[in-house]
Structures are given as C-alpha cells and as structure tokens.
Design a protein around this motif. Structure first.
Motif, PDB file in Angstrom:
ATOM      1  N   HIS A  21       8.244  11.624   1.418  1.00  0.00           N
ATOM      2  CA  HIS A  21       7.009  11.951   0.450  1.00  0.00           C
ATOM      3  C   HIS A  21       5.801  11.194   0.415  1.00  0.00           C
ATOM      4  CE1 HIS A  21       5.230  14.064  -2.818  1.00  0.00           C
ATOM      5  NE2 HIS A  21       4.885  12.831  -3.519  1.00  0.00           N
ATOM      6  N   PHE A  22       6.278  10.087   0.227  1.00  0.00           N
ATOM      7  CA  PHE A  22       5.269   9.038   0.050  1.00  0.00           C
ATOM      8  C   PHE A  22       4.533   8.327   1.426  1.00  0.00           C
ATOM      9  CE2 PHE A  22       7.391   8.642  -4.012  1.00  0.00           C
ATOM     10  CZ  PHE A  22       6.528   8.887  -4.817  1.00  0.00           C
ATOM     11  N   LEU A  23       5.147   8.482   2.378  1.00  0.00           N
ATOM     12  CA  LEU A  23       5.010   8.337   3.773  1.00  0.00           C
ATOM     13  C   LEU A  23       3.628   9.530   4.133  1.00  0.00           C
ATOM     14  CD1 LEU A  23       4.667   6.630   6.239  1.00  0.00           C
ATOM     15  CD2 LEU A  23       6.687   7.839   7.266  1.00  0.00           C
ATOM     16  N   ARG A  24       4.294  10.810   3.884  1.00  0.00           N
ATOM     17  CA  ARG A  24       3.444  11.913   3.994  1.00  0.00           C
ATOM     18  C   ARG A  24       2.130  11.848   3.278  1.00  0.00           C
ATOM     19  NH1 ARG A  24       3.265  16.511   1.672  1.00  0.00           N
ATOM     20  NH2 ARG A  24       5.083  16.190   0.260  1.00  0.00           N
ATOM     21  N   THR A  25       2.203  11.322   2.104  1.00  0.00           N
ATOM     22  CA  THR A  25       1.037  11.417   1.143  1.00  0.00           C
ATOM     23  C   THR A  25       0.197  10.040   1.298  1.00  0.00           C
ATOM     24  OG1 THR A  25       2.415  10.416  -0.645  1.00  0.00           O
ATOM     25  CG2 THR A  25       2.113  12.994  -0.713  1.00  0.00           C
ATOM     26  N   GLY A  26       0.466   9.123   2.293  1.00  0.00           N
ATOM     27  CA  GLY A  26      -0.245   8.091   2.383  1.00  0.00           C
ATOM     28  C   GLY A  26      -0.020   7.006   1.390  1.00  0.00           C
ATOM     29  N   HIS A  27       0.809   6.937   0.689  1.00  0.00           N
ATOM     30  CA  HIS A  27       1.293   5.863  -0.193  1.00  0.00           C
ATOM     31  C   HIS A  27       2.129   4.871   0.205  1.00  0.00           C
ATOM     32  CE1 HIS A  27       0.010   9.212  -2.738  1.00  0.00           C
ATOM     33  NE2 HIS A  27      -0.625   8.302  -3.514  1.00  0.00           N
ATOM     34  N   ILE A  28       2.650   4.868   1.164  1.00  0.00           N
ATOM     35  CA  ILE A  28       3.621   3.871   2.037  1.00  0.00           C
ATOM     36  C   ILE A  28       3.202   3.928   3.461  1.00  0.00           C
ATOM     37  CG2 ILE A  28       5.390   3.670   0.467  1.00  0.00           C
ATOM     38  CD1 ILE A  28       7.210   5.063   2.150  1.00  0.00           C
ATOM     39  N   ALA A  29       3.421   2.661   4.127  1.00  0.00           N
ATOM     40  CA  ALA A  29       2.920   2.569   5.589  1.00  0.00           C
ATOM     41  C   ALA A  29       4.161   2.962   6.516  1.00  0.00           C
ATOM     42  CB  ALA A  29       2.216   1.309   5.816  1.00  0.00           C
ATOM     43  N   ALA A  30       5.360   3.048   6.341  1.00  0.00           N
ATOM     44  CA  ALA A  30       6.512   3.170   7.050  1.00  0.00           C
ATOM     45  C   ALA A  30       7.568   3.808   6.230  1.00  0.00           C
ATOM     46  CB  ALA A  30       6.911   1.801   7.571  1.00  0.00           C
TER      47      ALA A  30
END
Length: 362
Positions: free
Chosen positions: A112-121
């Motif tokens: 979820h947070f990779l898809r939404t750009g909140h984490i990088a990996a």
C-alpha cells in the motif's frame, strides 16, 4: 500465471486414467489462489477401446503442503473441508460484513505505502509505526507525524461500556475508540486495533463499520489468542475472536499473537507455533504473527517454517518498554527472513539504531 493441476481419475476397476494419457487440467491463477473455489468441469470421457467413461469430474485445489515437519512433531495436513473458527473471506457470518474499498484493508502495508509513494522499497522495515496512541495527546501526535501505521489498545470502559483506548492495568482513558477512528479517518495512516478483552471486540467492530468507507488503507485487528513463552495473562478465546472478526470484517488483516513474558534466550517452541498454524489453516485473510523481539532469535527455525506454510503470512516484531534486546537481535531477524514480510513496531533508541544499521533513513 496459470497453476497446473494433474487430474487423476479412477475408472471402475480403480485404475488411473493417467495410463490412458489423461490431460493435465489448467486452472486460472485466481482459482488456484482461493482454496474455496471448487470448479466442476463439464467433462465427458467417452469409452474407446475399453477406456472408461466419466461424467462431471470435480477438480479441487490440493491443500497446501505444511512443509517439513518440525523435529519431534507431526504436522497434520490442512482440513480438506476448510472448516474453522469462522467464515472466511467474502462470506457472511452472524454479523453483517462491513462494506469497505475492495482490498484496501487487507493490502499489506509494504504494498500500500509503496504504491502510494510513501516508502521507496518493498521493505517492512521502511514502514514506520506509532505505538500506543492511547490518549488525545498521543492520537494528535500520531496524526501529525509521518508514520504509516498507528496502533492502539482497546478495552471497554466500565459503566457505559464504550470502547476506549487504554492498556491494562489502566481502566480509563480521555479518548474513545469512536473519537480516535474519526480522527484517523482524516489521515492517510493505516490502523491497528489491539484488543485487550473479548468483550471490546463486538462494539469496536460496529464502530469500525461506521467509518469503513473512509478507511481506504490497511486495517489490522490484533488479539493474543494462544499462550506463549512465560505468558502470565489469559489469551483471548481464539475461536470467539476469529469468529467475530472474520464474519464482520472479512477484508481486514488479522494480527495474531501469543501471551508472553520477556526472558531473553527463550523462544516460541514448536508446539505453540504448530498450534497457531492449525488455528490459521481455515483462514483466507492475510495474517501477521505478532512476535516479541527478544524471543525471535531463539525461534528462527520455527518461525521460518510458519511463514513457509502460506504466502499470506508475515511477522510483526514488537517490544515491551522494559524488554532487553539488542540491535544485533533485530539484524539477526532481518538476515533470516524475507524483508518484505517482517514489520518492526519497536521503541527507541533501538528503532533508530536499527534503521541506521540497515541504511533506512528515519
């Protein structure tokens, strides 16, 4: 990708049709991934030169292999009837299932947070946690912060029986679960409800249903459902807890743990790990196992085996404020498990030291 299944058909004389060149049946990956799909293929095998005939061949996904049996124990295979403590994903139990954005509550935080750009990996260590946001001040701090997941402890207040946020032995709080859910609904943060009493589960799920459409992010429901190493508290009734959450929230991620004490050098023994696996066999929702950091180094083979049983399993490493453990213990965990399947909800200063050691910026 298509999953290939070998169709074994027996004739009237109990001979395998494989000897007659029976074809392999290809089942779409969606069906292969869902153990509840049991497609019946309208096949008709005609009799030619003694070849037997067969009508309506049922093709069923084989149960997943439990992996290698732990030393000194026999790992029973999954129940082919898929029975269990409560209805699975997409089914209704005694309570009405909540209507939520498709897949949002059960999406892994790394995805979820990779898809939404909140984490990088795609790394569980990159997901930042806010632990025990059990007061108005803590909830406001969590809402303003840059964390991704916020955890609270849920109990019932005596008298009015409202779900409130407090960790035993505390029995009262200045914030109710209803107020907290409304506050979190205006953020982009995932949530984790850690139920400290079974009585709090039903009223809390009703409140969760009122804000369900607003929470288009991971929702975790946690309960310590089995006794573990040096545990002094009684666990929640496993079947009652799972029955409630799977019927009301079939889209949520389940977070299941053991009641434990902290004694460095001990770990989760094979019997309690196997018992957890048996409890989860019938579940079709994602499951993360809450494991205490100080106990994981003594449990690496057991927990590796547990994660091997299903791709929907992960670990969430947590700590108590007084726990004795080191950054080296955390690095040992990272070295022995898939980094996309382990989350770290840990206190400072170990949290910052660990992130620095693995090259993840705070």
């Amino acid at each position: 990708m298509l999953a290939t299944f070998c169709l074994l058909i027996r004739n009237e004389t109990n001979k395998d049709l494989e000897s007659f060149g029976a074809p392999r049946v290809r089942v779409p990956a969606a069906a292969a991934a869902c153990p509840r799909l049991r497609p019946v293929l309208p096949l008709r095998v005609q009799r030619h030169s003694g070849t037997p005939s067969l009508l309506g061949i049922a093709v069923t996904r084989s149960p997943p292999s439990p992996g290698p049996a732990p030393p000194g124990a026999t790992a029973a295979g999954p129940n082919p009837r898929r029975g269990g403590p409560g209805p699975g994903h997409g089914e209704r139990g005694a309570g009405a299932a909540l209507r939520v954005p498709a897949g949002a509550w059960s999406e892994w935080p790394v995805d979820h947070f990779l898809r939404t750009g909140h984490i990088a990996a795609r790394d569980g260590a990159a997901v930042r946690w806010f632990h025990a946001a059990n007061s108005r001040a803590r909830a406001a701090e969590a809402a303003r912060s840059d964390v991704h997941m916020v955890e609270v402890d849920v109990i019932l207040r005596g008298g009015d029986r409202d779900p409130i946020l407090a960790h035993p032995p505390d029995t009262d709080s200045d914030i109710t679960l209803q107020e907290w859910l409304a506050q979190m609904g205006s953020t982009n943060k995932g949530i984790k409800l850690d139920f400290k009493s079974l009585a709090a589960v039903g009223p809390s799920l009703e409140l969760l249903g009122q804000v369900g459409q607003c929470l288009d992010r991971p929702v975790w429901l946690n309960g310590d459902v089995l006794p573990g190493p040096c545990g002094s508290r009684a666990p929640l009734d496993a079947r009652a807890f799972l029955g409630a959450v799977t019927s009301s929230c079939p889209d949520a991620t389940l977070s299941l743990g053991w009641t434990t004490g902290c004694h460095r050098g001990q770990g989760y023994e094979w019997p309690v790990v196997q018992e957890m696996w048996r409890l989860c066999q019938a579940l079709s929702q994602p499951v993360t196992f809450a494991v205490r950091a100080a106990l994981v180094p003594g449990s690496v083979p057991q927990l590796q085996w547990l994660l091997q049983q299903c791709h929907r399993y992960s670990l969430t490493v947590w700590t108590g404020k007084e726990d004795v453990y080191s950054v080296e213990d955390l690095l040992l965990i990272r070295e022995n498990f898939d980094k996309s399947r382990v989350y770290y909800d840990i206190f400072e200063p170990q949290n910052s030291e660990f992130k620095k050691a693995i090259g993840i910026e705070q």
